[in-house]
Motif scaffolding. Structure first.
Motif, PDB file in Angstrom:
ATOM      1  N   MET A 105       0.812  -1.216   0.000  1.00  0.00           N
ATOM      2  CA  MET A 105       0.000   0.000   0.000  1.00  0.00           C
ATOM      3  C   MET A 105       0.850   1.273   0.000  1.00  0.00           C
ATOM      4  O   MET A 105       0.334   2.370  -0.205  1.00  0.00           O
ATOM      5  CB  MET A 105      -0.960   0.014   1.199  1.00  0.00           C
ATOM      6  N   LYS A 106       2.152   1.155   0.194  1.00  0.00           N
ATOM      7  CA  LYS A 106       3.023   2.331   0.289  1.00  0.00           C
ATOM      8  C   LYS A 106       3.274   2.945  -1.094  1.00  0.00           C
ATOM      9  O   LYS A 106       3.651   2.254  -2.038  1.00  0.00           O
ATOM     10  CB  LYS A 106       4.344   1.951   0.948  1.00  0.00           C
ATOM     11  N   HIS A 107       3.054   4.246  -1.197  1.00  0.00           N
ATOM     12  CA  HIS A 107       3.352   4.989  -2.419  1.00  0.00           C
ATOM     13  C   HIS A 107       4.864   5.133  -2.548  1.00  0.00           C
ATOM     14  O   HIS A 107       5.581   5.297  -1.553  1.00  0.00           O
ATOM     15  CB  HIS A 107       2.688   6.370  -2.374  1.00  0.00           C
ATOM     16  N   GLU A 108       5.380   5.099  -3.766  1.00  0.00           N
ATOM     17  CA  GLU A 108       6.825   5.110  -3.974  1.00  0.00           C
ATOM     18  C   GLU A 108       7.489   6.385  -3.467  1.00  0.00           C
ATOM     19  O   GLU A 108       8.689   6.379  -3.167  1.00  0.00           O
ATOM     20  CB  GLU A 108       7.134   4.920  -5.471  1.00  0.00           C
ATOM     21  N   GLN A 109       6.737   7.481  -3.358  1.00  0.00           N
ATOM     22  CA  GLN A 109       7.319   8.739  -2.897  1.00  0.00           C
ATOM     23  C   GLN A 109       7.010   9.051  -1.433  1.00  0.00           C
ATOM     24  O   GLN A 109       7.401  10.111  -0.936  1.00  0.00           O
ATOM     25  CB  GLN A 109       6.843   9.891  -3.793  1.00  0.00           C
ATOM     26  N   GLU A 110       6.326   8.166  -0.763  1.00  0.00           N
ATOM     27  CA  GLU A 110       6.040   8.385   0.657  1.00  0.00           C
ATOM     28  C   GLU A 110       7.287   8.141   1.503  1.00  0.00           C
ATOM     29  O   GLU A 110       8.077   7.237   1.221  1.00  0.00           O
ATOM     30  CB  GLU A 110       4.907   7.465   1.131  1.00  0.00           C
ATOM     31  N   GLU A 111       7.441   8.932   2.533  1.00  0.00           N
ATOM     32  CA  GLU A 111       8.599   8.802   3.405  1.00  0.00           C
ATOM     33  C   GLU A 111       8.424   7.637   4.371  1.00  0.00           C
ATOM     34  O   GLU A 111       7.328   7.387   4.884  1.00  0.00           O
ATOM     35  CB  GLU A 111       8.810  10.104   4.187  1.00  0.00           C
ATOM     36  N   ASP A 112       9.523   6.951   4.637  1.00  0.00           N
ATOM     37  CA  ASP A 112       9.486   5.848   5.596  1.00  0.00           C
ATOM     38  C   ASP A 112       9.092   6.347   6.985  1.00  0.00           C
ATOM     39  O   ASP A 112       8.485   5.612   7.772  1.00  0.00           O
ATOM     40  CB  ASP A 112      10.849   5.163   5.668  1.00  0.00           C
ATOM     41  N   LEU A 113       9.447   7.608   7.280  1.00  0.00           N
ATOM     42  CA  LEU A 113       9.165   8.183   8.595  1.00  0.00           C
ATOM     43  C   LEU A 113       7.662   8.169   8.897  1.00  0.00           C
ATOM     44  O   LEU A 113       7.260   8.003  10.053  1.00  0.00           O
ATOM     45  CB  LEU A 113       9.700   9.610   8.666  1.00  0.00           C
ATOM     46  N   LEU A 114       6.839   8.321   7.854  1.00  0.00           N
ATOM     47  CA  LEU A 114       5.389   8.308   8.038  1.00  0.00           C
ATOM     48  C   LEU A 114       4.942   6.990   8.661  1.00  0.00           C
ATOM     49  O   LEU A 114       4.122   6.969   9.588  1.00  0.00           O
ATOM     50  CB  LEU A 114       4.696   8.520   6.684  1.00  0.00           C
ATOM     51  N   TYR A 115       5.531   5.889   8.185  1.00  0.00           N
ATOM     52  CA  TYR A 115       5.144   4.556   8.654  1.00  0.00           C
ATOM     53  C   TYR A 115       5.799   4.210   9.983  1.00  0.00           C
ATOM     54  O   TYR A 115       5.375   3.276  10.661  1.00  0.00           O
ATOM     55  CB  TYR A 115       5.491   3.513   7.588  1.00  0.00           C
TER      56      TYR A 115
END
Length: 227
Positions: free
Chosen positions: A150-160
């Motif tokens: 479900m992770k978008h390729e441009q989403e930051e790992d910090l969000l998760y």
């Protein structure tokens, strides 16, 4: 007085007493019966033109199909809210499988979205915004494999790392429900970023942008996506 006369007198007294106790019991039920369960939720981060309601889930035991039960309970809550909180005299709902429901209150269309767990039902409704709503139990486990998908390729790992995965799930599902596609559109097409004010923004792969409001309520995450 003969035994027959005593029996007749008792029957006569009982015939007068039964209606009294029936009426008294009905009045008692009216005064002590269950109160309306629908709970309005006011959240400071939401525009005032968006209303959110929560209700403990009702079991539609006659409906064995879970999707059908959710659709019926969602339509029920839309009608209940419209009549009790929006002075609706006429409520029409068009609900088709895999499509976002359409609602018309007093012949004017409003945006509605509802979501369901085994424990609760949430509804978002607005005359001015397009809304999507999702509710999930806070203790729902989201596997690492599902997070990866479900992770978008441009989403930051910090969000998760900072947020529970199930809460991010509600961000994305609420966004897709706002668009009317639901999970037919993969979650990895939805990009979540943290806004300057502490809230969250969303952008869907076709360039559509929206806002996210997410909060805890009765051991659930409830998320509203709106634009």
């Amino acid at each position: 007085m003969s035994q027959h006369s005593v029996f007749a007198l008792i029957c006569k007294l009982l015939s007068k007493a039964v209606p009294y106790f029936q009426t008294a019991n009905q009045n008692f039920i009216r005064s002590t019966g269950p109160k309306p369960l629908t709970e309005p939720i006011n959240h400071q981060a939401l525009p005032k033109s968006i209303s959110v309601y929560y209700e403990p889930a009702r079991l539609f035991e006659q409906l064995k199909n879970r999707q059908e039960a959710e659709s019926h309970s969602g339509s029920y809550l839309i009608r209940k809210v419209a009549r009790e909180h929006m002075a609706a005299k006429k409520v029409d709902i068009i609900a088709e499988k895999y499509e976002k429901p359409r609602a018309f209150i007093n012949n004017s269309e409003v945006s509605v979205s509802f979501s369901h767990t085994k424990s609760g039902l949430a509804l978002a409704i607005s005359e001015n915004h397009n809304v999507g709503c999702d509710i999930e139990m806070m203790n729902r486990h989201v596997s690492p494999q599902l997070i990866k998908r479900m992770k978008h390729e441009q989403e930051e790992d910090l969000l998760y790392e900072q947020l529970p995965a199930v809460q991010i799930w509600t961000f994305k599902e609420a966004a897709l429900k706002m668009m009317g596609t639901g999970l037919r559109n993969p979650m990895h097409n939805v990009q979540i970023t943290q806004g300057k004010s502490g809230g969250f923004d969303v952008e869907i792969n076709d360039g559509i942008q929206a806002k996210i409001c997410s909060f805890q309520h009765h051991e659930h995450w409830i998320t509203i996506c709106y634009r």
